[in-house]
Design an enzyme around this catalytic site. Structure first.
Site, mmCIF file in Angstrom:
data_model
loop_
_atom_site.group_PDB
_atom_site.id
_atom_site.type_symbol
_atom_site.label_atom_id
_atom_site.label_comp_id
_atom_site.label_asym_id
_atom_site.label_seq_id
_atom_site.Cartn_x
_atom_site.Cartn_y
_atom_site.Cartn_z
ATOM 1 C CE LYS A 270 -3.436 2.480 2.871
ATOM 2 N NZ LYS A 270 -4.347 2.392 4.045
ATOM 3 C CG ASP A 275 -5.975 7.567 4.654
ATOM 4 O OD1 ASP A 275 -6.916 8.187 4.122
ATOM 5 O OD2 ASP A 275 -6.125 6.502 5.304
ATOM 6 C CE LYS A 282 -7.167 8.227 8.075
ATOM 7 N NZ LYS A 282 -7.738 7.044 8.735
ATOM 8 C CG ASP A 293 -2.194 5.015 4.929
ATOM 9 O OD1 ASP A 293 -2.030 3.970 5.596
ATOM 10 O OD2 ASP A 293 -3.281 5.344 4.424
ATOM 11 C CG ASP A 352 -10.374 6.876 6.601
ATOM 12 O OD1 ASP A 352 -9.305 6.904 5.950
ATOM 13 O OD2 ASP A 352 -10.433 7.048 7.839
ATOM 14 N NE ARG A 356 -10.889 -1.726 3.568
ATOM 15 C CZ ARG A 356 -11.473 -1.976 4.726
ATOM 16 N NH1 ARG A 356 -12.624 -2.622 4.767
ATOM 17 N NH2 ARG A 356 -10.909 -1.609 5.853
#
Ligand code: BES
Ligand code: MN
Ligand code: ZN
Length: 506
Positions: A270, A275, A282, A293, A352, A356
């Site tokens: 990743k 992020d 967030k 991240d 968020d 994935r």
């Protein structure tokens, strides 16, 4: 790039000289809490009983990474430092790795540049492994966090390290070389993860990755937004849409000419360079931490660099999707339905849960390139931090033999992980009304549903997912590690590839 360099590789060599005769500024002697090794008894005598006295008074116990620097007469080294290893029953080679890192950090604090470290003769491990972990540790201690302070005094770096083991020869030299490469590559991964999000945007990350990889002899393909669109990587593109910064996918290949056609190890990391959460933004508290991240991507990159430098006799393909997750005007929205490169559809319930999405398309691409085994590494879920804390990586996957191989590689590497279930029952949790599935499954079992989402894109290959959300970043400094990026995953992946002989049992 920060205003100071953040790591340097010292010259590292083997010495078989007796500890008392080693010429160095800082001689590090790892000792146990509960038993006095021969080398310690020698130091005790040379210090006029100061060591034994400190032990008896409880001033120095020999607990893990505890430090004691007695005044020693008659030894060649300028200073001698005992570093605790803890109880003998708790011993692992990782204790030695960390003791070496502790020694290196202390030497540098004292502005010393030459260190030697002694492998305790009473420990039963092959000399080659000992050389490897001591070299790794010393290099890991030759690292600092990024600093953009314009007023910092120049840092001190070790420039010479001697590793004292019983025995020399080709196997020990090979161990030393492995340690050198793994230490260096871990440090480079830490450097990348510590970089602020404005310094390491997706295209900067891709350029730096490509440069580092080419220099190490890997073949490199950088997919820009045009190629990503041609490949219809709808999940990755959707994440990138909220940002002004275009995405990249860095594809790395390692393939020695004489390597067998199979297995082909596929590594997916990743690479979210920042992020914010996107539209499902967030809270501001700790949002700054989300510059790390991309740690999984850095781990895959640097593991492959290490594999190339160590000429690991196995084919390996790395795929690193790089993007920001931002809430721009064209950003991905909750409720959006996306089509992945594989053709599966995804309803976005929370923007968020972007990692994935990026990993899904990247796993598909790795499969298209012909990998036979997959490992993905990602700072994927806060839920994993809740489950396992900050020192154990979440380990998911199937089949069990493959998962166990990765777990053991992590243990050898000093990156501990622990198995979590991937039972099909959990798939219920991320069902969607209108798409093949949703990108989140709610709070319950959050780390597991994250893993199972990625699994949807692995085409039933042997697959392991390492959730490093907790382990990628050290909130507190320890005796062996400054605060910040840890480089977790790099050594695990290389140890996994080095252990390819064991794959036959799969
Ligand atoms: N990068 C985060 C995960 C993370 C959290 C890493 C804390 C390090 C520390 C990831 O993209 C994320 O935001 N995950 C969400 C998933 C949720 C919306 C299903 C999370 O964990 O809250
Ligand atoms: Mn996120
Ligand atoms: Zn994320």
């Amino acid at each position: 790039m920060s205003t100071q360099t953040v790591h340097r590789t010292p010259s590292i060599g083997i010495t078989t000289t007796a500890p008392r005769d080693i010429a160095t500024e800082f001689l590090v002697l790892p000792v146990f809490e509960d038993d006095v090794i021969p080398e310690e008894a020698d130091v005790d005598a040379a210090s006029g009983g100061e060591v034994g006295g400190a032990r008896a008074r409880g001033e120095f116990k020999g607990g893990a990474y505890e430090l004691f620097t007695p005044a020693v007469r008659g030894w060649t080294a300028a200073r001698v430092a005992l570093v605790g290893l803890g109880l003998r029953k708790d011993f692992s080679t990782d204790r030695l790795r960390r003791a070496a890192a502790t020694g290196a950090l202390v030497a540098r604090q004292r502005r010393l540049q030459r260190m030697a470290i002694v492998y305790p003769r009473s420990v039963q491990a092959p000399a080659a492994d000992a050389a490897q972990v001591l070299a790794e540790g010393a290099i890991l201690g030759n690292f600092d966090g990024a600093s953009y302070k314009t007023t910092d005094p120049p840092r001190v770096w070790l420039d010479q390290v001697q590793v004292r083991v019983d025995g020399n020869g080709a196997a020990v030299e090979l161990g030393l070389e492995r340690g050198r490469v793994l230490g260096e590559c871990t440090n480079l991964a830490r450097e990348l993860s510590n970089e602020p999000g404005n310094a390491l945007t997706p295209h900067v990350f891709a350029d730096r990755a490509a440069g580092i990889a080419r220099e190490a002899g890997l073949s490199v393909d950088v997919l820009d937004e045009g190629r990503i669109a041609e490949l219809r990587m709808g999940l990755l593109l959707a994440v990138a849409r909220g940002s002004q910064e275009p995405p990249r996918v860095v594809v790395l290949q390692h393939g020695p000419a004489d390597a067998a056609k199979a297995p082909v190890l596929g590594l997916v990391g990743k690479g979210v360079t920042f992020d914010s959460g996107g539209i499902s933004i967030k809270p501001s508290e700790n949002m700054d931490k989300m510059k790390d991240d991309m740690s999984g991507g850095a781990a895959v990159l640097m593991a492959m660099v290490a594999m190339s430098r160590l000429r690991v006799p196995i084919r390996c393909i790395g795929v690193i999707p790089m993007t920001e997750n931002m809430p721009g005007g064209r950003a991905l929205k909750p409720g959006d339905v996306l089509v992945s490169a594989e053709g599966k559809t995804v309803e976005v319930l929370n923007t968020d849960a972007e990692g994935r999405l990026a990993l899904g398309d990247a796993c598909w691409y790795a499969r298209r390139l012909g990998v036979t085994h997959l490992v993905d590494v990602a700072t994927l879920t806060g839920a994993c931090v809740v489950a396992l804390g900050k020192t154990t990586t979440g380990l998911f996957g199937t089949p069990e033999t493959w998962v166990e191989m990765v777990r053991r590689a992590g243990e050898r590497a000093g990156d501990r992980s622990w198995p979590m279930p991937v039972f099909d029952d959990y798939k219920e949790l991320f069902k969607s009304e209108i798409a093949d599935f949703a990108n989140t499954g709610g709070r319950a079992g959050g780390a597991i549903t994250g893993a199972l989402f990625v699994k949807e894109f692995t085409g039933d290959l042997p697959w392991v997912h390492l959730d490093i959300a907790g382990t990628a970043w050290a909130e507190e400094a320890t005796p062996y590690q400054p605060k910040g990026a840890t480089g977790v995953g790099v050594r695990t992946l290389v140890e996994l590839a080095l252990g390819v002989d064991g794959w036959a049992t799969l």
